[in-house]
Scaffold this active site. Structure first.
Site, short mmCIF file in Angstrom:
data_model
loop_
_atom_site.label_atom_id
_atom_site.label_comp_id
_atom_site.label_asym_id
_atom_site.label_seq_id
_atom_site.Cartn_x
_atom_site.Cartn_y
_atom_site.Cartn_z
N LYS A 1 0.83 -1.20 0.00
CA LYS A 1 0.00 0.00 0.00
C LYS A 1 0.87 1.26 0.00
CE LYS A 1 -1.81 1.74 3.70
NZ LYS A 1 -2.60 1.98 4.95
N ASP B 1 -6.49 0.98 1.01
CA ASP B 1 -6.52 1.18 2.46
C ASP B 1 -7.89 0.74 2.97
OD1 ASP B 1 -8.29 3.16 1.69
OD2 ASP B 1 -7.32 4.75 2.84
#
Length: 220
Positions: A121, A139
């Site tokens: 991420k 997320d």
């Protein structure tokens, strides 16, 4: 799961709602963005933005952060969750940038993910926001929206959510989609109190429709 066409319809509604969606971490260089994103894990952007002005003023470059005493870094970011472990990670990250990349932030996912404190991420955020390289960072907001609207499978893991979005969304829209879905999840379709009554995508959201039914029954 909904089709590509319905996915793009849902995203177009989100684009209209949040035309100026953008990353909310404050930074001036790709190095500062990398550090800020590492610090944002399991913490809010607001809390990171409160700590980074002093951090970046004291240690604006990879070299200055790599050479900084660990206790000084800890004291500077103490208000951020998991600050001790994060202090170790950002110092080690800065050291590896110097040792392996001449102090520059690498521009590939694989190289970024080889750095301390950097997962997929974080790497995707840096690729998109620092270098304009198409990527979708999943997320909690992106995952929640993707599942509520059935863009992906309900039991999909984070990587599967990312891969599903990459299949359904044109590559040139990946960065925009990432930021827009975060804004949609952060300011509209929140985890605990989504604004279902004023949502243009309510008809596509089974969870939202069930929530509205419960509200209707309570009002009777």
């Amino acid at each position: 799961m909904i089709s590509k066409e319905k996915t793009m319809y849902a995203l177009s509604e989100m684009y209209d709602m949040f035309p100026d969606a953008h990353g909310e971490l404050n930074y001036e260089t790709s190095f500062q963005l990398l550090i800020a994103v590492i610090l944002s894990a399991q913490a809010t952007d607001v809390s990171v933005n409160k700590a980074t002005p002093k951090l970046f003023a004291s240690f604006p470059t990879a070299q200055s952060l790599a050479e900084a005493p660990l206790e000084d870094i800890i004291d500077t970011i103490r208000t951020i969750g998991l600050y001790r472990n994060k202090a170790k990670n950002i110092k080690a990250c800065a050291q590896q940038l110097l040792e392996r990349f001449d102090g520059e932030v690498p521009q590939t996912r694989e190289a970024l993910m080889s750095l301390p404190g950097v997962g997929r991420k974080t790497a995707n955020v840096v690729l998109g926001d620092a270098f304009g390289i198409p990527a979708i960072a999943v997320d909690t907001h992106v995952e929640r929206i993707s599942k509520r609207l059935r863009i992906c499978k309900l039991n999909a893991n984070v990587l599967e959510v990312e891969e599903t979005l990459m299949r359904k969304v044109p590559k040139e829209l990946w960065i925009k989609t990432h930021h827009t879905m975060i804004f949609f999840g952060r300011y509209h379709c929140t985890a605990r109190a989504p604004k279902c009554t004023e949502c243009p995508l309510l008809s596509m959201c089974q969870e939202g429709k069930e929530r509205m039914k419960k509200i209707s029954k309570k009002s009777l």
